[in-house]
Design a protein around this motif. Structure first.
Motif, PDB file in Angstrom:
ATOM      1  N   ALA A  58     -27.370  28.161 -40.597  1.00 60.40           N
ATOM      2  CA  ALA A  58     -27.370  27.983 -39.146  1.00 60.40           C
ATOM      3  C   ALA A  58     -28.283  29.020 -38.511  1.00 60.40           C
ATOM      4  O   ALA A  58     -28.352  30.170 -38.957  1.00 60.40           O
TER       5      ALA A  58
ATOM      6  N   GLY B   8     -22.238  34.302 -34.980  1.00 58.48           N
ATOM      7  CA  GLY B   8     -21.916  33.674 -36.258  1.00 58.48           C
ATOM      8  C   GLY B   8     -20.495  33.914 -36.679  1.00 58.48           C
ATOM      9  O   GLY B   8     -19.822  33.021 -37.221  1.00 58.48           O
TER      10      GLY B   8
ATOM     11  N   ASN C  26     -17.986  31.750 -34.729  1.00 58.60           N
ATOM     12  CA  ASN C  26     -17.834  30.413 -35.292  1.00 58.60           C
ATOM     13  C   ASN C  26     -16.858  30.416 -36.460  1.00 58.60           C
ATOM     14  O   ASN C  26     -16.097  29.468 -36.653  1.00 58.60           O
TER      15      ASN C  26
ATOM     16  N   ASN D 284     -12.498  28.762 -36.536  1.00 54.30           N
ATOM     17  CA  ASN D 284     -12.007  27.786 -37.503  1.00 54.30           C
ATOM     18  C   ASN D 284     -11.019  28.381 -38.498  1.00 54.30           C
ATOM     19  O   ASN D 284     -10.811  27.841 -39.583  1.00 54.30           O
TER      20      ASN D 284
ATOM     21  N   TYR E 293     -22.822  28.979 -44.199  1.00 58.51           N
ATOM     22  CA  TYR E 293     -21.433  28.539 -44.117  1.00 58.51           C
ATOM     23  C   TYR E 293     -21.109  27.651 -45.313  1.00 58.51           C
ATOM     24  O   TYR E 293     -21.762  26.633 -45.537  1.00 58.51           O
TER      25      TYR E 293
ATOM     26  N   PRO F 102     -17.668  24.056 -33.741  1.00 59.24           N
ATOM     27  CA  PRO F 102     -18.509  25.160 -33.260  1.00 59.24           C
ATOM     28  C   PRO F 102     -18.004  25.710 -31.937  1.00 59.24           C
ATOM     29  O   PRO F 102     -17.212  25.056 -31.246  1.00 59.24           O
TER      30      PRO F 102
ATOM     31  N   ASN G 201     -27.613  19.721 -31.955  1.00 57.56           N
ATOM     32  CA  ASN G 201     -26.801  19.776 -33.165  1.00 57.56           C
ATOM     33  C   ASN G 201     -26.145  18.449 -33.512  1.00 57.56           C
ATOM     34  O   ASN G 201     -25.469  18.334 -34.537  1.00 57.56           O
TER      35      ASN G 201
ATOM     36  N   ALA H 296     -23.700  23.057 -41.911  1.00 58.05           N
ATOM     37  CA  ALA H 296     -23.724  24.200 -40.991  1.00 58.05           C
ATOM     38  C   ALA H 296     -24.557  23.966 -39.742  1.00 58.05           C
ATOM     39  O   ALA H 296     -24.536  24.799 -38.829  1.00 58.05           O
TER      40      ALA H 296
ATOM     41  N   ARG I  62     -24.019  22.248 -37.303  1.00 58.14           N
ATOM     42  CA  ARG I  62     -23.146  22.193 -36.129  1.00 58.14           C
ATOM     43  C   ARG I  62     -22.989  23.575 -35.483  1.00 58.14           C
ATOM     44  O   ARG I  62     -22.618  23.690 -34.319  1.00 58.14           O
ATOM     45  N   TYR I  63     -23.274  24.642 -36.264  1.00 59.29           N
ATOM     46  CA  TYR I  63     -23.078  26.001 -35.763  1.00 59.29           C
ATOM     47  C   TYR I  63     -24.346  26.620 -35.169  1.00 59.29           C
ATOM     48  O   TYR I  63     -24.323  27.776 -34.732  1.00 59.29           O
TER      49      TYR I  63
END
Length: 388
Positions: free
Chosen positions: A77, A85, A88, A92, A228, A237, A244, A265, A267-268
């Motif tokens: 990402a 970073g 993110n 999760n 990731y 994210p 993205n 990754a 998406r991040y």
């Protein structure tokens, strides 16, 4: 393979001894040129194709993936900072009240505050593994303490490959093996090592790796990278940006809202990750970095610093054993009877740039440095230790 001094690739005057890449790297001359050219293009936006929002970013991810030994650039990402970073990651992760997040003593703040906030949200706790008092065996004892601390309550271990202030190397391979036994995540901050110290995601297999891009990767300030692993493949994210999403390359169809993210990754990625100026500079920076293998950088840095370290030790300073620390970044513990403020003033007069972290003088070097830089440092130290 032997690498000679590369000062000619930088715009660093001969009277400057810059031993502070760990704070902010200088730019290769080619990076400066790439940035200037990109700025000129922004003045003529009609020459910038829409594909420049995507293709250069994809190339940048491939370059970083190569540097860390990742097979799939879709696991990379493009980030604005390490803290972004890590946010993110934290977004999760869920915890139980009995869970612990393990961190290292005096860890860099961006890799502490996020975990403090996370444990407060769930009523869990942060466990700090302190640096051993036995300086001569610090590296071994610290690694042993980390391994011992990982248990059934450990939900996540967040740490660097080396300690950012003194350069002590952590045994990430052994730590990864222990975290797997307890189903704990391993989140690595590679800001002070990636690009200068050997590292492979294939060997370590972290759940995530975040890395500032403006230190040992020589990019502009305000860029970073993230790797990731599978744990985060279906994560959420911290922001929702248009680029993205799947099929976002079709600008004419952007309002055909797409529920799916791009693979893995992607998406991040931070919004506006296609920054024409930054990406151009970052890509050139990684191209240059890739030309110099980390093991050779370690060898070179050792060759130009060894004699100076020996002299400093003889003057009463302390440096951790060579086999336990990095060679591109290390802390020099200052004697208690030495006036740190006086030392700072003399170094400034001599145009010698270092960092101070507590009673550590942190020295960080690269291929543009020479033995002469370290000799100047030693002579300046001697000048304030010699009675008038």
């Amino acid at each position: 393979m032997t690498i000679k001094n590369q000062r000619n690739l930088f715009d660093i005057p001969e009277d400057i001894a810059y031993l502070n890449t760990a704070s902010l790297s200088p730019s290769f001359l080619s990076i400066e040129e790439a940035g200037i050219e990109a700025i000129k293009e922004k003045s003529r936006p009609y020459v910038i194709p829409s594909s420049d929002f995507f293709e250069p970013v994809s190339q940048l991810k491939k370059q970083f993936a190569d540097i860390i030994g990742a097979d799939d650039h879709n696991r990379i990402a493009s980030l604005p900072s390490v803290s972004y970073g890590l946010a993110n990651v934290a977004n999760n992760v869920t915890l139980k009240s009995t869970d612990e997040i393990l961190v290292i003593d005096e860890q860099f703040p961006s890799n502490y505050y996020i975990w403090k906030r996370l444990v407060e949200t769930y009523g869990a706790s942060v466990k700090v593994i302190h640096q051993p008092e036995d300086r001569d065996n610090c590296g071994q004892l610290w690694n042993e303490a980390i391994l011992e601390a990982i248990n059934e309550n450990t939900a996540l271990v967040a740490m660097g490959q080396i300690h950012w202030a003194n350069g002590i190397i952590f045994n990430l391979k052994a730590i990864r093996e222990k975290t797997r036994k307890h189903d704990a995540l391993l989140i690595v901050d590679g800001s002070q090592s990636i690009g200068a110290l050997p590292f492979s995601v294939k060997e370590i297999q972290p759940d995530a790796l975040v890395c500032a891009g403006y230190k040992w990767l020589f990019g502009p300030y305000g860029c970073a990278y993230g790797y990731y692993g599978p744990y985060f493949d279906d994560g959420v994210p911290i922001e929702e940006n248009w680029s993205n999403r799947l099929y976002s390359e079709n600008l004419a169809g952007l309002t055909d809202y797409q529920p799916q993210y791009k693979p893995l990754a992607s998406r991040y990625n931070v919004g506006e990750n296609g920054s024409f100026i930054y990406v151009r500079m970052q890509s050139e920076a990684l191209r240059q970095v890739a030309q110099f293998p980390p093991d050779i950088i370690q060898e070179y840095c050792d060759s130009i610093s060894t004699s100076a370290i020996e002299e400093l030790v003889n003057l009463g300073f302390y440096v951790h054993k060579l086999e336990t620390r990095a060679k591109h970044l290390f802390g020099v513990e200052i004697p208690q009877d030495l006036n740190i403020e006086a030392l700072k003033q003399e170094l400034a007069k001599a145009k010698i740039y270092v960092s101070f972290r507590g009673r550590y003088m942190r020295l960080s070097c690269h291929l543009f440095n020479t033995k002469h830089d370290f000799n100047r440092l030693v002579e300046t130290v001697k000048s304030i230790m010699t009675p008038a």
